[in-house]
Design an enzyme around this catalytic site. Structure first.
Site, short mmCIF file in Angstrom:
data_model
loop_
_atom_site.label_atom_id
_atom_site.label_comp_id
_atom_site.label_asym_id
_atom_site.label_seq_id
_atom_site.Cartn_x
_atom_site.Cartn_y
_atom_site.Cartn_z
N TRP A 1 -27.77 -134.56 -7.31
CA TRP A 1 -27.50 -133.68 -8.46
C TRP A 1 -26.31 -132.84 -8.04
O TRP A 1 -26.42 -132.02 -7.13
CB TRP A 1 -28.72 -132.81 -8.74
CG TRP A 1 -28.68 -132.05 -10.01
CD1 TRP A 1 -28.74 -132.56 -11.27
CD2 TRP A 1 -28.63 -130.63 -10.16
NE1 TRP A 1 -28.72 -131.54 -12.19
CE2 TRP A 1 -28.65 -130.34 -11.53
CE3 TRP A 1 -28.57 -129.56 -9.26
CZ2 TRP A 1 -28.62 -129.05 -12.03
CZ3 TRP A 1 -28.53 -128.28 -9.75
CH2 TRP A 1 -28.55 -128.03 -11.13
N GLU B 1 -33.77 -125.36 -24.32
CA GLU B 1 -33.57 -126.26 -23.18
C GLU B 1 -33.82 -127.71 -23.54
O GLU B 1 -33.22 -128.60 -22.94
CB GLU B 1 -34.40 -125.85 -21.97
CG GLU B 1 -35.88 -126.00 -22.11
CD GLU B 1 -36.64 -125.57 -20.87
OE1 GLU B 1 -36.15 -125.77 -19.76
OE2 GLU B 1 -37.75 -125.02 -21.03
N HIS C 1 -30.38 -102.82 -34.12
CA HIS C 1 -29.34 -102.21 -33.28
C HIS C 1 -28.19 -103.18 -33.02
O HIS C 1 -27.41 -102.97 -32.10
CB HIS C 1 -29.96 -101.69 -31.98
CG HIS C 1 -30.99 -100.64 -32.23
ND1 HIS C 1 -30.67 -99.37 -32.65
CD2 HIS C 1 -32.34 -100.70 -32.20
CE1 HIS C 1 -31.78 -98.68 -32.83
NE2 HIS C 1 -32.81 -99.46 -32.57
N CYS D 1 -31.55 -132.96 -6.09
CA CYS D 1 -31.45 -134.07 -5.14
C CYS D 1 -32.82 -134.49 -4.60
O CYS D 1 -33.72 -133.66 -4.47
CB CYS D 1 -30.57 -133.67 -3.97
SG CYS D 1 -28.94 -133.15 -4.48
N ASN E 1 -30.05 -132.72 1.14
CA ASN E 1 -30.36 -131.83 0.02
C ASN E 1 -30.00 -130.41 0.43
O ASN E 1 -30.30 -130.02 1.56
CB ASN E 1 -31.87 -131.84 -0.30
CG ASN E 1 -32.29 -133.10 -1.01
OD1 ASN E 1 -31.49 -133.98 -1.25
ND2 ASN E 1 -33.57 -133.17 -1.34
N GLY E 2 -29.43 -129.64 -0.47
CA GLY E 2 -29.11 -128.24 -0.15
C GLY E 2 -27.61 -128.00 -0.19
O GLY E 2 -26.87 -128.77 -0.82
N ARG F 1 -36.83 -135.23 -11.31
CA ARG F 1 -36.18 -134.00 -10.83
C ARG F 1 -34.75 -133.86 -11.37
O ARG F 1 -34.14 -132.81 -11.22
CB ARG F 1 -36.13 -134.01 -9.30
CG ARG F 1 -37.50 -133.95 -8.66
CD ARG F 1 -37.44 -134.46 -7.23
NE ARG F 1 -36.43 -133.76 -6.47
CZ ARG F 1 -36.64 -132.66 -5.79
NH1 ARG F 1 -37.83 -132.11 -5.80
NH2 ARG F 1 -35.69 -132.08 -5.12
N LYS G 1 -37.84 -122.54 -24.39
CA LYS G 1 -38.35 -123.90 -24.60
C LYS G 1 -37.49 -124.63 -25.62
O LYS G 1 -37.10 -125.77 -25.41
CB LYS G 1 -39.78 -123.88 -25.14
CG LYS G 1 -40.95 -123.78 -24.24
CD LYS G 1 -41.11 -124.68 -23.08
CE LYS G 1 -40.17 -124.41 -21.95
NZ LYS G 1 -40.64 -123.71 -20.80
N LYS H 1 -35.58 -130.11 -12.44
CA LYS H 1 -36.93 -129.56 -12.37
C LYS H 1 -37.05 -128.46 -11.33
O LYS H 1 -37.74 -127.48 -11.52
CB LYS H 1 -37.93 -130.69 -12.08
CG LYS H 1 -39.38 -130.26 -12.04
CD LYS H 1 -39.85 -129.81 -13.42
CE LYS H 1 -41.25 -129.23 -13.42
NZ LYS H 1 -41.50 -128.42 -14.63
N GLU I 1 -40.00 -116.89 -23.93
CA GLU I 1 -40.39 -118.22 -23.47
C GLU I 1 -40.23 -119.25 -24.61
O GLU I 1 -39.76 -120.36 -24.38
CB GLU I 1 -41.84 -118.18 -22.94
CG GLU I 1 -42.41 -119.51 -22.50
CD GLU I 1 -41.60 -120.24 -21.43
OE1 GLU I 1 -40.67 -119.65 -20.86
OE2 GLU I 1 -41.89 -121.42 -21.19
C1 F6R Z 1 -37.96 -123.93 -17.92
C2 F6R Z 1 -38.17 -124.09 -16.49
C3 F6R Z 1 -37.37 -123.25 -15.57
C4 F6R Z 1 -38.22 -122.84 -14.35
C5 F6R Z 1 -37.35 -122.11 -13.32
C6 F6R Z 1 -38.17 -121.66 -12.14
O1 F6R Z 1 -38.83 -124.73 -18.66
O2 F6R Z 1 -38.95 -124.90 -16.07
O3 F6R Z 1 -36.86 -122.13 -16.20
O4 F6R Z 1 -39.27 -122.03 -14.79
O5 F6R Z 1 -36.34 -122.97 -12.88
O6 F6R Z 1 -38.77 -122.74 -11.50
P1 F6R Z 1 -39.99 -122.54 -10.53
O7 F6R Z 1 -41.13 -122.05 -11.35
O8 F6R Z 1 -40.24 -123.91 -9.96
O9 F6R Z 1 -39.58 -121.54 -9.50
#
Ligand code: F6R
Length: 609
Positions: free
Chosen positions: A74, A489, A505, A2, A100-101, A27, A486, A604, A482
């Site tokens: 959101w 997602e 295993h 949001c 928001n929240g 976001r 990537k 985000k 990681e």
């Molecule tokens: C993946 C990604 C998320 C963030 C996670 C933590 O590409 O961006 O997995 O890493 O939501 O977010 P932050 O770093 O903002 O606490």
């Protein structure tokens, strides 16, 4: 996630609010809305879907005012819909709010409002109760009504409210959700995030937890939870709004991948002086503090957690302190062993991730020393930490984190080196060796970026795969997590990362000619074992992209494709190895026509549990 934007001035609130909301689009959101006090009434218009849908229903000139609030939602409580979109009004729309929240006790409040005041709710949201609470407490003073409403609310919130009877002001309040007030000339702004305001203002007040703020066109007054006026220093935002533009790249993600040499350089430069000493300016942690830590917890979510996995190896190896890495949503509920001899490191790009923040508070309450690694200056995690080690990645817009990750890694190296040296465990020679390796990274990352075409070619070749496995050993293991995140997602391909030694295993049962395996084999002492793992999976028909240091050409004999990273010390490979994985994920998603910068279902900044 949001977003909130509010404006108080003399005209054209609509234009400023819509512009601010658009700047928060990155976001992630599912609906948008705006509320304006017009001719003694509040008019609310909102629409599910993109902001362009909202723009169509607010296009008429008669819908404008000098003051207003807007929101991108959101969904958390209640599906994305016009009705559930914010703003929400009270019974007669004499009050409107954006939120928001999450209001944790909203059910209780809903029942009470229905029983005692006959309130009929329009939406399924938790947020709507806020408008009704303010409505029933309102007797001509919006500030006191908001303060009373807040006493009934449990949870996390940034709320902005307007009242039809006071059409010249906005009252906002925050607890555990960000809020920033922008200082204009003859007008003022309020928003959940700084980028929403950058077109108009650069001077802002960062609103703290449990503070209420009243904005009129000429004034911003902040109050603490005891109703006392608070003096706040002006925070000057010096990052450029242009940094939030794509600069000729097709997507923010690929632009941000290319910004990594600069981010790494900048993060190093801020902390390493010309003599090669790591300076901890602004960090109060002393030699005695460091010597007193008998345990380190690194806690984070998602990509930031993956940076923590590498951080664990580094701190254990270079500073010889046992480290546990945990995802924040687990840490906060499992009563971890934390005391005053624990160093708690929170890693977060946004600094607003709710679980990370809650874990930090849990550790703080148990007496731990809190050091955070954060990208967004002035964010909640930064503010609530004892010390902050900023990453200098610049604003990260693409939902998939790239440059934040590599700069988080750099911070982990610097923290580990500093602790190792301070404790006298790491020799000057070893320290210099690793530091020099770090300094060489920006150039080596550039070398990998120059191989973008090879990775685009591999993406073309393999983008139709539906199952991809990432395997590695040692430091490569954390990076494979990681790489897998990537890919999944942004391309929506099912991917899975596992320590290569664990394959046999269980997971090896899945290997067949449809499988693609990305095998990271950059660690010198584990190279031969990785080659054996590659042979194991190719024997089951899997196709393999092998990744190794330049010169390790044997990998071409076992893997279908080889990708090389420049030669470097084993310790620093994660910063290099992740780059081809990011580029590969990007081009696979592009081949599949995905919405790369805003993947479905993701946001985000995850400010809800
Ligand atoms: C993946 C990604 C998320 C963030 C996670 C933590 O590409 O961006 O997995 O890493 O939501 O977010 P932050 O770093 O903002 O606490």
């Amino acid at each position: 996630m949001c977003g909130i934007v509010g404006f108080v001035g003399t005209e054209n609130a609509k234009e400023r609010i819509v512009d601010g909301l658009k700047r928060l689009e990155y976001r992630g959101y599912d609906s948008a809305g705006i509320a304006l006090p017009i001719d003694g009434k509040i008019q609310i218009r909102k629409h599910v879907g993109e902001i362009t849908n909202l723009e169509k229903i607010i296009a008429d000139d008669s819908f404008d005012a000098p003051v207003g609030i807007g929101h991108t939602r959101w969904a958390t409580h209640g599906a994305p819909s016009d009705i559930n979109a914010h703003p929400h009004g009270n019974q007669d729309d004499s009050i409107a709010i954006v939120h928001n929240g999450i209001i944790e006790n909203y059910q209780e409040i809903r029942e009470w409002l229905a029983r005692e005041y006959g309130v009929q709710f329009k939406s399924e949201t938790d947020s709507e109760v806020i408008a009704h609470l303010i409505g029933i407490y309102y007797d001509g003073d919006l500030l006191s009504a908001v303060n009373k409403a807040v006493e009934d609310m449990r949870g996390a919130y940034a709320v902005c409210a307007i009242a039809a009877a006071e059409p010249d002001k906005i009252v906002a309040v925050r607890k555990d959700a960000p809020l920033v007030a922008g200082i204009g000339r003859g007008c003022n702004f309020i928003a959940s995030d700084i980028p929403a305001l950058l077109k108009y203002v650069r001077e802002v007040y960062l609103i703290e937890n449990n503070e209420t703020v009243v904005l009129t066109k000429d004034d911003i007054t902040i109050y603490n939870d005891r109703g006392q006026k608070v003096k706040r220093d002006v925070f000057h935002v010096n990052w450029d709004a242009d940094a939030a533009e794509k600069e000729g790249y097709d997507h923010f993600m690929i632009k941000e991948i290319h910004e990594q040499p600069k981010g790494i350089q900048e993060t190093l430069m801020r902390r390493v002086d010309e003599e090669g000493n790591i300076n901890l300016d602004g960090i109060a942690m002393t030699k005695e503090d460091i010597e007193g830590f008998n345990k380190v917890y690194i806690v984070a979510c998602g990509t930031a957690y993956h940076a923590g996995l590498v951080g664990k190896s580094l701190i254990e190896k270079l500073a010889k302190i046992p480290v546990e890495v945990d995802v924040a949503s687990e840490f906060r509920y499992r009563d971890p062993f934390v005391d005053e001899n624990t160093l708690f490191i929170a890693i977060s790009q946004s600094g607003e991730t709710l679980d990370t923040l809650a874990a930090l508070r849990e550790a703080k309450a148990k007496g731990a020393r809190i050091l955070s690694v954060v990208n967004v200056v002035g964010s909640s995690v930064a503010r609530e930490s004892d010390d902050v080690f900023y990453t200098w990645a610049g604003p990260e817009i693409a939902v998939a984190s790239t440059k934040a990750y590599t700069t988080q890694l750099i911070c982990m190296y610097l923290i580990a080196l500093y602790m190792g040296r301070t404790k006298g465990i790491l020799s000057q020679g070893e320290y210099d060796r690793i530091l020099n390796e770090l300094k060489a990274l920006p150039e080596k990352v550039e070398e990998i970026l120059a191989k973008e075409e090879q990775l685009a070619f591999l993406a073309k070749k393999f983008h139709h795969k539906e199952h991809v496995f990432f395997i590695g050993r040692g430091l490569d293991c954390g990076v494979s997590y990681e790489g897998s995140l990537k890919l999944k997602e942004i391309s929506y391909i099912h991917s899975f990362a596992i320590a290569a030694g664990e394959l046999k295993h269980g997971t090896i049962a899945l290997m067949d000619p449809d499988s693609l395996v990305v095998a990271l084999a950059t660690q010198d002492d584990l190279y031969e074992k990785m080659v054996s793992n590659i042979v194991e999976v190719t024997a089951r028909g899997a196709r393999v992209i092998g990744m190794a240091k330049e010169g390790r050409v044997e990998i071409e004999q076992v893997a279908d494709e080889a990708v090389y990273i420049p030669s470097c010390a084993d310790e620093v490979t994660p910063v290099l190895t992740v780059i081809p994985l990011q580029i590969f994920a990007y081009y696979v998603a592009k081949e599949r026509g995905c919405n790369i910068d805003k993947p479905k279902n993701l946001a985000k900044s995850v400010t809800v549990e």
